[in-house]
Write an enzyme that holds these catalytic residues in place. Structure first.
Site, short mmCIF file in Angstrom:
data_model
loop_
_atom_site.label_atom_id
_atom_site.label_comp_id
_atom_site.label_asym_id
_atom_site.label_seq_id
_atom_site.Cartn_x
_atom_site.Cartn_y
_atom_site.Cartn_z
N ASP A 119 -5.64 -1.07 -6.47
CA ASP A 119 -5.14 -1.80 -5.31
C ASP A 119 -6.30 -2.27 -4.44
OD1 ASP A 119 -2.61 -1.24 -6.19
OD2 ASP A 119 -2.16 0.24 -4.63
N GLY B 23 -0.50 1.15 -8.63
CA GLY B 23 0.37 0.87 -9.76
C GLY B 23 1.61 1.73 -9.68
N ALA C 97 1.67 4.90 -11.94
CA ALA C 97 0.66 5.86 -11.50
C ALA C 97 1.05 6.50 -10.17
CB ALA C 97 -0.70 5.17 -11.38
N ASN D 54 16.02 -1.40 -4.27
CA ASN D 54 16.04 -1.62 -2.82
C ASN D 54 17.13 -2.63 -2.48
OD1 ASN D 54 15.00 -4.21 -3.32
ND2 ASN D 54 12.89 -3.59 -2.89
N THR E 229 17.95 1.93 -1.69
CA THR E 229 17.11 2.26 -0.55
C THR E 229 17.12 1.14 0.48
OG1 THR E 229 15.10 1.33 -1.55
CG2 THR E 229 15.62 3.64 -2.05
N GLY F 65 17.04 4.50 5.54
CA GLY F 65 17.49 5.55 4.64
C GLY F 65 17.93 5.04 3.28
N THR G 59 3.14 0.83 1.45
CA THR G 59 2.81 0.76 0.03
C THR G 59 2.95 2.13 -0.62
OG1 THR G 59 1.16 -0.93 0.58
CG2 THR G 59 1.12 -0.03 -1.66
N ASP H 214 7.92 4.27 -4.53
CA ASP H 214 7.55 5.08 -5.70
C ASP H 214 7.69 6.57 -5.39
OD1 ASP H 214 6.87 2.82 -7.27
OD2 ASP H 214 4.89 2.75 -6.34
#
Length: 284
Positions: free
Chosen positions: A13, A39, A42, A176, A197, A202, A226, A230
């Site tokens: 990133d 990623g 990852a 999302n 999401t 919430g 960011t 994940d």
């Protein structure tokens, strides 16, 4: 300790943190530039590891210096990287990320070696759960989920066509708000759980279109969002595999996602289990 394998992308990133995000055609000139491992795959692997799971990652990196940087925190935290292969004469994936002072971001990804993750080369280990990231090649994710004997989760990280095999076999689908709108009623037709999401508002958990649980996100001062999605995915997968009830699992995942917004960078911001549990207790 639960065991998790993640099939997904590995990136470096390149982050420009500025007072605001640019509008189309405009410039913002006060940014601070940093480099972080990232990623989606990852990030999910490291998030699950920091939350207490035994984790392995399957993905591809290039034959360049960026690969070492992209894998550094995964190695440091004990993620099994035996399934990560270096592709000769190929660049490691790179994400160009602009982050505003509010924590909002814009991301452009050059996938590089991530596109070389082939379904026929995958040898998925016997573990408790598999997370497949939709930004990885779709046939690789589809094969991994179809053949895996355990709990399967897929993140539909971009609104785009998805292999029906993935939707049909996934025990958990994470989207999302914009992705949920794009996929529409097709999500309600799946037999698995669907987590939707809504950022700071919430998340909710559904099956067959019926809401099973809803959880608020703890109030925090967001620095960089960011990696928050994940982290939510890894936390919810882990909580469900551990047998937490739906409402508790969703609250745990929302707290983990919120905790991940309190520091800069995707992987540097990922919280430990103690940090998430402290945030949960403070939200009671």
């Amino acid at each position: 300790m639960a065991s998790v394998v993640v099939v997904g992308s590995i990136n470096l990133d390149i982050v420009a943190s500025a007072s605001r995000l640019p509008t189309p055609g405009a410039k913002v000139t006060d940014a601070l530039l940093t480099h972080h491992p990232g990623g989606g795959g990852a990030n999910q692997a490291l998030a699950a590891r920091r939350l207490g799971a035994d984790v392995s990652l399957m993905g591809r990196v290039g034959s360049d210096a960026e690969a070492d940087t992209a894998l550094a925190l995964l190695r440091e935290n004990g993620v099994d990287l035996a399934g990560v292969v270096e592709v000769p004469d190929t660049a490691t994936g790179v994400a160009l990320i602009a982050v505003a002072a509010s924590g909002e971001n814009q991301i452009v990804v050059a996938p590089g070696a991530n596109l070389r993750l082939m379904s026929e080369s995958l040898q998925v280990p016997a573990v408790d759960a598999l997370i497949g990231e939709h930004l990885a090649p779709r046939d690789a994710v589809a094969r991994a989920i179809e053949t895996f004997d355990g709990f399967t989760c897929v993140t539909l990280a971009t609104a785009s066509e998805v292999d029906e095999v993935v939707l049909r076999h996934a025990d958990l689908i994470v989207v999302n708000e914009s992705e949920a709108a794009w996929y529409g009623d097709s999500l309600a037709l799946q037999k698995g759980l669907v987590a939707k999401t809504s950022g700071a508002s919430g998340a909710a958990l559904y099956r067959g279109g019926e809401q099973l649980a809803r959880a608020a996100s703890p109030a925090v001062k967001a620095v960089d969002t960011t990696g928050a999605g994940d982290t939510f995915t890894a936390a919810l997968t882990l909580a469900l595999v551990e047998g937490q009830p739906y409402a508790e699992a969703l609250s745990f995942a929302c707290a983990a996602g919120a905790a991940a917004t309190q520091r800069n960078g995707a992987q540097p911001s990922l919280p430990t289990r103690d940090e998430v549990e402290r945030l949960l207790k403070g939200n009671d």
